[in-house]
Design an enzyme around this catalytic site. Structure first.
Site, PDB file in Angstrom:
ATOM      1  N   ARG A 211     -93.816 -68.505 -93.395  1.00 12.45           N
ATOM      2  CA  ARG A 211     -93.181 -68.197 -92.104  1.00 12.45           C
ATOM      3  C   ARG A 211     -94.188 -67.541 -91.156  1.00 12.45           C
ATOM      4  O   ARG A 211     -94.128 -67.758 -89.946  1.00 12.45           O
ATOM      5  CB  ARG A 211     -91.924 -67.347 -92.277  1.00 12.45           C
ATOM      6  CG  ARG A 211     -91.089 -67.255 -91.010  1.00 12.45           C
ATOM      7  CD  ARG A 211     -89.745 -66.603 -91.241  1.00 12.45           C
ATOM      8  NE  ARG A 211     -88.741 -67.513 -91.747  1.00 12.45           N
ATOM      9  CZ  ARG A 211     -87.965 -68.293 -90.985  1.00 12.45           C
ATOM     10  NH1 ARG A 211     -88.065 -68.246 -89.669  1.00 12.45           N
ATOM     11  NH2 ARG A 211     -87.094 -69.102 -91.529  1.00 12.45           N
TER      12      ARG A 211
ATOM     13  N   GLU B 107     -82.592 -61.971 -86.870  1.00 18.17           N
ATOM     14  CA  GLU B 107     -83.986 -61.544 -86.921  1.00 18.17           C
ATOM     15  C   GLU B 107     -84.763 -61.645 -85.605  1.00 18.17           C
ATOM     16  O   GLU B 107     -85.587 -60.779 -85.311  1.00 18.17           O
ATOM     17  CB  GLU B 107     -84.737 -62.367 -87.979  1.00 18.17           C
ATOM     18  CG  GLU B 107     -84.238 -62.153 -89.393  1.00 18.17           C
ATOM     19  CD  GLU B 107     -84.779 -63.223 -90.328  1.00 18.17           C
ATOM     20  OE1 GLU B 107     -84.307 -64.375 -90.255  1.00 18.17           O
ATOM     21  OE2 GLU B 107     -85.689 -62.918 -91.106  1.00 18.17           O
TER      22      GLU B 107
HETATM   23  N1  MTE Z   1     -78.020 -56.133 -89.046  1.00 16.43           N
HETATM   24  C1  MTE Z   1     -77.528 -55.064 -89.705  1.00 16.43           C
HETATM   25  N2  MTE Z   1     -76.692 -54.227 -89.048  1.00 16.43           N
HETATM   26  N3  MTE Z   1     -77.868 -54.810 -91.006  1.00 16.43           N
HETATM   27  C2  MTE Z   1     -78.732 -55.630 -91.695  1.00 16.43           C
HETATM   28  O1  MTE Z   1     -79.014 -55.398 -92.867  1.00 16.43           O
HETATM   29  N4  MTE Z   1     -80.158 -57.651 -91.611  1.00 16.43           N
HETATM   30  C3  MTE Z   1     -80.931 -58.561 -90.742  1.00 16.43           C
HETATM   31  C4  MTE Z   1     -80.040 -59.120 -89.640  1.00 16.43           C
HETATM   32  N5  MTE Z   1     -79.317 -58.064 -88.987  1.00 16.43           N
HETATM   33  C5  MTE Z   1     -79.283 -56.777 -91.010  1.00 16.43           C
HETATM   34  C6  MTE Z   1     -78.875 -56.990 -89.663  1.00 16.43           C
HETATM   35  C7  MTE Z   1     -81.540 -59.685 -91.449  1.00 16.43           C
HETATM   36  S1  MTE Z   1     -83.003 -59.448 -92.238  1.00 16.43           S
HETATM   37  C8  MTE Z   1     -80.982 -60.931 -91.455  1.00 16.43           C
HETATM   38  S2  MTE Z   1     -81.742 -62.247 -92.189  1.00 16.43           S
HETATM   39  C9  MTE Z   1     -79.674 -61.186 -90.823  1.00 16.43           C
HETATM   40  O2  MTE Z   1     -79.124 -60.017 -90.246  1.00 16.43           O
HETATM   41  C10 MTE Z   1     -78.738 -61.741 -91.886  1.00 16.43           C
HETATM   42  O3  MTE Z   1     -77.471 -61.967 -91.407  1.00 16.43           O
HETATM   43  P1  MTE Z   1     -77.040 -63.268 -90.579  1.00 16.43           P
HETATM   44  O4  MTE Z   1     -77.761 -64.436 -91.166  1.00 16.43           O
HETATM   45  O5  MTE Z   1     -75.582 -63.324 -90.762  1.00 16.43           O
HETATM   46  O6  MTE Z   1     -77.471 -63.006 -89.166  1.00 16.43           O
HETATM   47  N1  HPA Z   2     -86.076 -66.654 -94.727  1.00 13.12           N
HETATM   48  C1  HPA Z   2     -85.449 -65.744 -95.496  1.00 13.12           C
HETATM   49  N2  HPA Z   2     -85.343 -65.841 -96.787  1.00 13.12           N
HETATM   50  C2  HPA Z   2     -85.873 -66.906 -97.388  1.00 13.12           C
HETATM   51  C3  HPA Z   2     -86.532 -67.893 -96.655  1.00 13.12           C
HETATM   52  C4  HPA Z   2     -86.642 -67.769 -95.250  1.00 13.12           C
HETATM   53  O1  HPA Z   2     -87.227 -68.607 -94.540  1.00 13.12           O
HETATM   54  N3  HPA Z   2     -86.970 -68.822 -97.525  1.00 13.12           N
HETATM   55  C5  HPA Z   2     -86.583 -68.394 -98.748  1.00 13.12           C
HETATM   56  N4  HPA Z   2     -85.918 -67.241 -98.678  1.00 13.12           N
HETATM   57 MO1  MOS Z   3     -83.509 -61.490 -93.628  1.00 14.79          MO
HETATM   58  S1  MOS Z   3     -85.444 -60.866 -93.929  1.00 14.79           S
HETATM   59  O1  MOS Z   3     -83.974 -63.192 -93.882  1.00 14.79           O
HETATM   60  O2  MOS Z   3     -82.779 -61.026 -95.130  1.00 14.79           O
END
Ligand code: MTE
Ligand code: HPA
Ligand code: MOS
Length: 759
Positions: free
Chosen positions: A311, A712
């Protein structure tokens, strides 16, 4: 009004603030007689384990059992990708690594027991830095390569070439809820493990592996997490397996909950990176070619480091077109915690290097950096360096120009120049940075999700899906999608805790795709239920099913209507099934590693931010005066949730780039193990003015309800703070500087030294 798109609070907001919302460890009060676990940890970073003597510990009152490798009935292995993480190690790989676990009647007894376990270690040489690891050729992956054009030839013949290197710090997740698991027996006398995990299916798999049971005998539930941020994508597995092992060995429920120091010392963090580069450009700041090497400090085991490095490779281009680019990434192995997923997953590190290069080119040409950025933007029809078409490239310019207007950039730039001309000891800096982020797991098969939706005879609904709730508002969005698709009020939809016995073989809730994937699966399940119900309602009301409208708890066609609850009751009597599964797999994504070509992402999201800082030249201390953001979330399913994600993501990125600094001492011990030594962003670091706009008219046709992922990407917007600091530092120089070296994280100390250098 439709439930989708409505600005409603997070579905557990009230529970979060009153304390009513329950987390894994809160379930302890239901399990009288549960044992408490406490680890015996290594005091060396690298060592051979010679012997463990638990006799004195087990003789103490309240100590029930000391768990060691000898107790594992299945495989002593918690590694999620590679089998390189023994639950009970024979070779110690980092300072603070758990060696054995003590189970006690009370937490206190377990702690006293842990202190009484005698461990004999033989110290081995520890490799603690990326430079040492490179010299010693300690790698966790092969070199990963993406190549586009002929950068070597272009650089060899170019008249403007610059080179350099850059180190980027890691980051502690500092979720408020530390790792927690509670293992108990289910009704059949089989393990049911509550875990604070983003990935219940994998946690189930690791538990089953350690216990030597089929997965069908193990149930894992993730109720909700008090934050995860990637830190619970893989890292929860071992603690859950440990609790399950304790349950199986003693027959009693076992609770594991790390205190903050153990959590910080034991679990993986964001990968520190090290970049080396050579760049060719022309005198107008046009990018010509780049050769880039990226190293990541992966810590002791592989974990997700390979995908994270990929990534980073996919994001080193930022929003800019590099006609020739070769990027090689390699993960180094050191004697530290195994670094893991953290919001952005390597993307922020890659994009940071990209912005560093843009700034260097601009200053080498003595041109305004925002002009050089805009000149190099991707345009419609461009391909990325890995060959993916940039379908929405024009959105880069759209968000950039929009934030430039909203944030009044040009006027403020003049104001900043005036301020700097009249203040010798304080300087302000202003920067505008665009970001793009690719959405999808880059491991293609992970892009799938399932749902199970149940309608009861009274019209109330339960929704199960494979995603986990960590505060990001996934359940809120799912509730909105389900309510809207079935045409019932939000409170008719109950979201169930995520469990492996409802939806199997799920992916982690990660890669920001939780709502894209699970939302689509839930929508499909609801659509098949609605289709069945429409057929019946059409018969009852004497209209074509296609003429029916499902809304506000009613099914209507013109004047004629039925309550949804009546329809559900009638369907039951008519023997029409009231439950359905939904399954969604993202179409059309693929990536070929050997050629470095493919379409790893379903789509991209975009955003742009302006940050303004004021820096004190005597101390390097600074303040964030104002931030303006325009961010692309498609058609927002839940505008308040999305706004929260943008603000929170930005502030978390700000912490990574400015005040959060991990320090390991010469023995490999993490010196920053708590909030007293590890500086988190708090209200004092937040901008005085903070304006966030969701990009209007941003419908995304290929995603559920026209939305885009949000979790993210906003993290990357904090790069604007780093660039604003750089601009302020440059203003301390007498006249223009051709380069501004700024440490990362840019703590006050790092900014101070950067000022000294330009002076
Ligand atoms: N927001 C909150 N409040 N707490 C969290 O732990 N994790 C982040 C983001 N936002 C997180 C957050 C991360 S690393 C990811 S990948 C996404 O939320 C995962 O949730 P989603 O795929 O439903 O957006
Ligand atoms: N993002 C988060 N988690 C993952 C990914 C990615 O692209 N690939 C494998 N695990
Ligand atoms: Mo988020 S780093 O893909 O849990």
């Amino acid at each position: 009004m439709s439930a989708v798109g409505r600005a409603i609070p997070h579905e557990s907001a009230e529970g979060h603030v009153t304390g009513e919302a329950r987390y894994t460890d809160d379930l302890l009060d239901r399990h009288a007689g549960a044992l408490h676990a406490w680890p015996v940890v290594s005091t060396l970073a690298h060592a051979e384990l010679i012997a463990i003597d638990a006799r004195a510990a087990e003789a103490l009152p309240g100590v029930v059992k000391v768990l060691t490798a000898a107790d594992v009935p299945g495989e002593n292995e918690a590694g999620p990708v590679r089998h390189d993480e023994p639950l009970f190690p024979s070779e110690i790989m980092f300072h603070g690594q758990p060696i054995a676990w003590v189970l006690g009647e009370t937490l206190d007894a377990a702690r006293r027991g842990a202190a009484a376990v005698v461990v004999e270690l033989r110290e081995l040489v520890a490799v603690l830095t990326m430079r040492e690891a490179l010299t010693a050729e300690r790698f966790s992956t092969d070199p990963l390569v993406i190549r586009h054009g002929d950068p070597e030839a272009v650089i060899a013949s170019a008249s403007h070439v610059l080179e350099g290197e850059l180190e980027i710090g890691g980051q502690e997740h500092f979720y408020l809820e530390t790792h927690a698991a509670l293992a108990c027996w289910d009704e059949a006398g089989l393990p049911l493990v509550h875990s604070s995990t983003q990935h219940p299916s994998e946690t189930q798999l690791i538990i089953a592996r350690v216990l030597g049971r089929p997965r069908s005998e193990v149930t894992c539930q993730s109720l909700r997490m008090g934050g995860a941020f990637g830190g619970k994508e893989t890292q929860a597995n071992g603690f859950a397996a440990l609790a399950a092992l304790g349950l199986q060995i003693t027959g009693r429920p076992v609770r594991v909950r790390l205190d903050r120091q153990h959590d910080m010392a034991m679990t993986g963090k964001r990968h520190p990176f090290w970049a080396r580069y050579r760049v060719a450009h022309d005198e107008q700041g046009q990018l010509l070619a780049c050769e880039l090497e990226l190293f990541a400090d992966g810590g002791y085991s592989l974990d997700l480091s390979k995908a994270i490095m990929f990534r980073a490779l996919f994001h080193c281009d930022g929003c800019y077109r590099w006609p020739n680019l070769r990027v090689v990434g390699r993960v180094l192995q050191t004697h530290k915690t195994s670094q893991t997923a953290f919001r952005g997953f390597g993307g922020p590190q890659g994009a940071l290097v990209g912005e560093e290069l843009l700034d260097r080119v601009a200053r080498a040409c003595a041109l305004p950096v925002e002009q050089v950025r805009a000149r190099n933007f991707y345009r419609a029809g461009d391909l990325t360096h890995y060959g993916q078409p940039l379908r929405d490239a024009e959105r880069i310019e759209r968000v950039f120009e929009r934030v430039r207007m909203r944030g009044d950039f040009d006027r403020r730039q003049a104001e900043v120049a005036e301020f700097n001309a009249t203040h010798p000891h304080e300087k302000r800096g202003l920067a505008i940075v665009p970001i793009k982020f690719g959405i999808s797991f880059t491991t293609a098969f992970l892009n799938q999700a399932g749902a199970l939706v149940l309608i009861y005879g009274d019209g109330s609904v339960q929704v199960n899906h494979g995603g986990t709730e960590m505060g990001q508002g996934l359940h809120t969005k799912i509730q909105q999608i389900a309510a809207d698709t079935l045409g019932v009020p939000l409170d008719a939809i109950r979201l169930m805790p995520t469990r492996t016995d409802k939806v199997p073989n799920t992916s982690a809730t990660a890669a920001s795709s939780g709502a894209d994937l699970n939302g689509a699966a839930v929508e499909l399940a609801c659509l098949s239920l609605r289709e069945r119900l429409a057929e019946l309602a059409g018969r009852l009301l004497g209209v074509e099913p296609s003429a029916l409208r499902f809304a506000e708890g009613r099914v209507e066609a013109g004047e004629r209507s039925l309550r949804f609850a009546e329809l559900a009751a009638r369907a039951h009597v008519e023997r029409i099934s009231l439950f359905a599964t939904g399954y969604y797999a993202t179409p059309g994504i693929h990536f070929d590693e050997p050629s470095g070509r493919g379409k790893p992402f379903h789509y991209f999201t975009f955003g742009a931010a302006i940050s303004e800082v004021e820096v004190d030249g005597f101390t390097g201390q600074y303040r964030l005066r104002r931030v303006d953001i325009v961010h692309d979330v498609g058609d927002s399913i839940s505008p308040l949730v999305d706004r929260g994600q943008i603000e929170g993501g930005f502030i978390q990125g700000l912490g990574w780039l400015t005040c959060e600094e991990l320090v390991w001492d010469a023995k490999g011990r993490l010196a920053t193990r708590g909030a007293s030594t590890y500086k988190l962003p708090s209200i004092g670091e937040c901008p005085d003015e903070f304006d966030v706009e969701l990009l209007p008219m941003a419908h995304e046709p290929t995603v559920v309800r026209g939305s885009k992922a949000v979790g993210e990407p906003p993290f990357l917007l904090a790069l604007s703070v780093r660039e604003a600091l750089r601009a302020a530092v440059a203003a301390f120089a007498q006249g223009p500087v051709s380069r501004v070296e700024l440490g990362c994280p840019s703590t006050a100390e790092a900014v101070y030294w950067a000022i000294e250098r330009v002076r």
